[in-house]
Design a protein around this motif. Structure first.
Motif, PDB file in Angstrom:
ATOM      1  N   MET A  77      42.787  37.051  46.831  1.00  0.00           N
ATOM      2  CA  MET A  77      43.665  37.961  47.563  1.00  0.00           C
ATOM      3  C   MET A  77      44.831  38.419  46.693  1.00  0.00           C
ATOM      4  SD  MET A  77      43.805  36.474  51.466  1.00  0.00           S
ATOM      5  CE  MET A  77      45.003  37.696  51.985  1.00  0.00           C
ATOM      6  N   ASP A  78      45.440  37.472  45.985  1.00  0.00           N
ATOM      7  CA  ASP A  78      46.544  37.819  45.079  1.00  0.00           C
ATOM      8  C   ASP A  78      46.108  38.866  44.073  1.00  0.00           C
ATOM      9  OD1 ASP A  78      48.884  36.473  45.817  1.00  0.00           O
ATOM     10  OD2 ASP A  78      48.278  34.635  44.789  1.00  0.00           O
ATOM     11  N   GLU A  79      44.951  38.660  43.483  1.00  0.00           N
ATOM     12  CA  GLU A  79      44.425  39.577  42.471  1.00  0.00           C
ATOM     13  C   GLU A  79      44.176  40.965  43.062  1.00  0.00           C
ATOM     14  OE1 GLU A  79      40.253  39.961  40.139  1.00  0.00           O
ATOM     15  OE2 GLU A  79      41.196  37.969  40.075  1.00  0.00           O
ATOM     16  N   VAL A  80      43.535  41.016  44.210  1.00  0.00           N
ATOM     17  CA  VAL A  80      43.182  42.285  44.852  1.00  0.00           C
ATOM     18  C   VAL A  80      44.419  43.060  45.324  1.00  0.00           C
ATOM     19  CG1 VAL A  80      42.069  43.255  46.911  1.00  0.00           C
ATOM     20  CG2 VAL A  80      40.881  41.535  45.542  1.00  0.00           C
ATOM     21  N   LEU A  81      45.408  42.363  45.802  1.00  0.00           N
ATOM     22  CA  LEU A  81      46.567  43.024  46.414  1.00  0.00           C
ATOM     23  C   LEU A  81      47.694  43.324  45.447  1.00  0.00           C
ATOM     24  CD1 LEU A  81      46.601  41.167  49.841  1.00  0.00           C
ATOM     25  CD2 LEU A  81      45.812  43.482  49.339  1.00  0.00           C
ATOM     26  N   ASN A  82      47.525  43.031  44.174  1.00  0.00           N
ATOM     27  CA  ASN A  82      48.555  43.366  43.184  1.00  0.00           C
ATOM     28  C   ASN A  82      48.298  44.712  42.579  1.00  0.00           C
ATOM     29  OD1 ASN A  82      50.203  41.149  43.455  1.00  0.00           O
ATOM     30  ND2 ASN A  82      48.933  39.916  42.118  1.00  0.00           N
TER      31      ASN A  82
END
Length: 106
Positions: free
Chosen positions: A101-106
């Motif tokens: 999620m962190d990767e996708v939402l940055n």
């Protein structure tokens, strides 16, 4: 207490509207994933009358810093006068999923 990850619930009048909203949230990087549960029955009070509907429920996976933009997008695109927007803090879960999620939402 708030947590970094949120699960936001909303309903739409039908699956087509749900898909449109879900796609917009993911395209804008406001949600990492949106699950659509079609054909959810609802019984509710509206304008003094009991109403029934078949709706589509959305489970929107996002982060705290995206939450207000998720709210604005739902309100701007939704056909309901008063759309449901409910938020649950995600306290724990699969660390690999949260990293994704962190990767996708940055």
């Amino acid at each position: 207490m708030t947590t970094q990850f949120k699960l936001i619930f909303t309903t739409c009048k039908d699956e087509a509207e749900a898909r449109m909203l879900a796609r917009a949230l993911v395209e804008k990087k406001l949600a990492a994933c949106v699950n659509i549960l079609p054909n959810v029955g609802a019984i509710y009070m509206w304008e003094g009358e009991i109403a029934e509907a078949i709706e589509a429920k959305l489970l929107i996976k996002t982060k705290s810093d995206k939450m207000n933009d998720v709210f604005l997008t739902i309100k701007a695109m939704h056909s309901y006068e008063v759309p449901e927007i409910q938020v649950i803090d995600v306290a724990t879960g699969n660390l690999a999923y949260f990293n994704w999620m962190d990767e996708v939402l940055n």
